[in-house]
Design an enzyme around this catalytic site. Structure first.
Site, short mmCIF file in Angstrom:
data_model
loop_
_atom_site.label_atom_id
_atom_site.label_comp_id
_atom_site.label_asym_id
_atom_site.label_seq_id
_atom_site.Cartn_x
_atom_site.Cartn_y
_atom_site.Cartn_z
N ILE A 65 0.74 -1.20 0.04
CA ILE A 65 0.13 0.05 0.01
C ILE A 65 0.60 1.19 -0.12
O ILE A 65 0.56 2.36 -0.72
CB ILE A 65 -1.07 0.01 1.16
N GLU A 66 2.04 1.27 0.76
CA GLU A 66 2.67 2.27 0.82
C GLU A 66 3.57 2.90 -0.51
O GLU A 66 3.58 4.06 -1.07
CB GLU A 66 3.85 2.24 1.86
N SER A 67 4.33 1.75 -0.98
CA SER A 67 5.28 2.07 -2.23
C SER A 67 4.86 1.23 -3.39
O SER A 67 5.49 1.34 -4.38
CB SER A 67 6.46 2.24 -1.66
#
Length: 230
Positions: free
Chosen positions: A102-104
């Site tokens: 989800i982050e990167s």
């Protein structure tokens, strides 16, 4: 990484202005009132107690040697590292994979408009001056340290730990209706994706939905950065 509603209180009169006598409640009336007030207090406390539900078993510490196949190929690129980082931090590799997804989406050069950096989108103040935030090892060390702290604050509840990672550990103790919209969305996708990963699912509808709505561009950048388009 990183309103209280009011009720109008009724006015109570213990004695009418023109009544005779002491103007105080009788012992019998006082007993009834006390029981009533205690009952109401218990009911209010029960209704306002946070209901904490986790995406899976609260025990999220494991020595798993792999991550679920549901994650995108950009995240799979880091599979061995994710497992190594997770085991070093006593975390479930699948929970770590959810964060990275989800982050990167696996882009070590990712940077958000808020200034979060690297694979785990760690804010600058978590790093020491001499550290390179974009170095995957350093980024994982700082990011997973914060995730481990979030999980501890959440008493092992992975769902709340996800909220803490996104919105700050302080949100864990707050009612969910006070969470920022971004944090709610983070948990909305992250918790079921994690549940699918833990349950050995071969696909994840919520991961697919996240990808279509928010992840396509992110993963495209990651794929290009990792040289997976060739």
């Amino acid at each position: 990484m990183p309103r209280a509603r009011s009720k109008k209180q009724a006015d109570w009169q213990t004695a009418a202005p023109h009544e005779t006598g002491s103007g105080c409640l009788s012992l019998y009336s006082l007993s009834i009132l006390a029981v009533f007030l205690i009952t109401c207090l218990i009911a209010v406390l029960a209704l306002n107690s946070p209901i904490r539900t986790s995406a899976a078993s609260p025990n999220t510490q494991t020595d798993s040697t792999h991550i679920s196949p549901i994650f995108t190929r950009e995240v799979q690129h880091w599979a061995d590292d994710i497992t190594r980082w997770a085991n070093a931090s006593s975390l479930d590799p699948n929970l770590v994979a959810v964060i990275l997804q989800i982050e990167s989406c696996g882009n070590p050069s990712a940077r958000s408009s808020a200034g979060a950096m690297g694979l785990f989108q760690v804010m600058p103040f978590h790093f020491q001056i001499s550290e390179n935030p974009y170095d995957p090892e350093t980024n994982a060390l700082r990011g997973l340290n914060y995730l481990a702290r979030s999980l501890q604050a959440a008493n092992g509840d992975a769902r709340l730990a996800l909220a803490g990672y996104n919105g700050g550990i302080g949100v864990i103790a707050r009612y969910e209706w006070t969470w920022h919209a971004q944090t709610k969305r983070y948990v909305y996708y992250g918790a079921p994706i994690y549940a699918d990963a833990r349950n050995d699912a071969t696909s994840s509808p919520m991961l697919d939905e996240w990808y279509q709505k928010y992840g396509a561009g992110l993963c495209r950048d990651a794929s290009k950065r990792l040289g997976l388009n060739n």
